[in-house]
Design an enzyme around this catalytic site. Structure first.
Site, PDB file in Angstrom:
ATOM      1  CB  SER A  95      -1.016  -0.242   1.302  1.00  0.00           C
ATOM      2  OG  SER A  95      -1.932   0.870   0.992  1.00  0.00           O
ATOM      3  CG  ASP A 217      -7.139  -3.067  -3.541  1.00  0.00           C
ATOM      4  OD1 ASP A 217      -7.701  -2.161  -2.853  1.00  0.00           O
ATOM      5  OD2 ASP A 217      -5.961  -3.005  -3.682  1.00  0.00           O
ATOM      6  CG  HIS A 245      -5.788  -2.134   0.020  1.00  0.00           C
ATOM      7  ND1 HIS A 245      -4.982  -1.956  -1.256  1.00  0.00           N
ATOM      8  CD2 HIS A 245      -4.797  -1.534   0.843  1.00  0.00           C
ATOM      9  CE1 HIS A 245      -4.073  -1.003  -1.165  1.00  0.00           C
ATOM     10  NE2 HIS A 245      -3.834  -0.646  -0.032  1.00  0.00           N
TER      11      HIS A 245
END
Length: 263
Positions: A95, A217, A245
């Protein structure tokens, strides 16, 4: 243990000649890698750490000015890597840490030889000719909700971010992780995460890069993954069957298998 390693709660395993560093996302800590990192201990020296403000890091080291941009976090990554004498290491970022790794690799040429970016997004806000997935108004509302009610935001957003509603224990783990984070630091890190624009950094990535994109996602869509893959010069993308995610938690075997084809 040195101050740098202590500050970021660094843990080292494995016996390989090369290092593989794992960097967690917003609201998480190094525990999120517990199903992935051990798979590489036979071939690499695995390095796990917590960003300042997360997990077992030194909260007193948190400096609002330093961490008002992703640059501050990238500086910490470089300091850890210098302390451990990295050369040609593999950086694995989840991320927001994907962009932290991109910045760190540029700051210290030669330190990282490969990047693995899991669910990366260089910008969450839509722009002319670019689909980030959110309007500026949506991001502002998300941040206002977090600032007014950290626990409520965590309980509502974590299961959505995690996806996999048929496995509620995953969403619960992420919720608990979000709730453990110091609320003031979480608010500041969220603002940095969701308002940063690192699109121009991508073209300057000088090392081979693997983009791992989840098939569904809500935080980093396929459009975003395609943009990252297209913009980083020496990059390839694997679209995982995994959804949500956080495939490092929801589909670790698939993440490990995809990484093995690259590292």
């Amino acid at each position: 243990m040195s101050k740098v390693l202590e500050r970021n709660n660094v843990h080292i395993q494995g016996a390989g000649a090369k290092a593989m560093m794992f960097a967690h996302g917003f609201g998480c800590d190094q525990n999120m890698w517990r199903f992935v990192a051990p798979a590489f201990e036979a071939d690499f020296r695995t390095v796990l750490f917590d960003h300042v403000g997360a997990g077992g890091s030194d909260l007193s080291a948190y400096d609002r000015a330093k961490y008002s941009s992703l640059e501050g976090y990238a500086t910490d990554v470089v300091e850890i890597a210098r302390e451990l004498e990295f050369s040609d290491a593999v950086f694995v970022g989840h991320s927001v840490s994907s962009m932290i790794g991109v910045i760190a690799a540029e700051k210290a040429p030669g330190m990282f030889g490969k990047l693995v970016l899991i669910g990366p997004s260089p910008r969450y806000i839509d722009d002319a000719g670019y689909t980030g997935g959110f309007s500026a108004k949506q991001i502002e509302e998300l941040l206002e909700f977090l600032e007014s009610n950290h626990m409520g935001w965590s309980a509502q957003m974590a299961p959505m971010i995690m996806g996999n509603p048929d496995r509620p224990e995953l969403g619960e783990e992420l919720t608990n992780s979000f709730c453990r984070t110091d609320p003031d630091i979480a608010k500041a890190f969220a603002r940095v995460t969701f308002t940063s624009d690192n699109r121009e950094d991508l073209a300057r990535v000088a090392v081979p890069t693997l983009v791992l994109q989840c098939s569904e996602d809500i935080i980093a869509s396929q459009d975003v993954g395609d943009f990252v893959n297209r913009t980083i010069p020496n990059s390839r993308m694997i679209v995982l069957k995994a959804t949500g995610h956080c495939p490092n938690l929801s589909a670790p075997e698939e993440v490990v298998s995809a990484m093995r084809t690259f590292v």
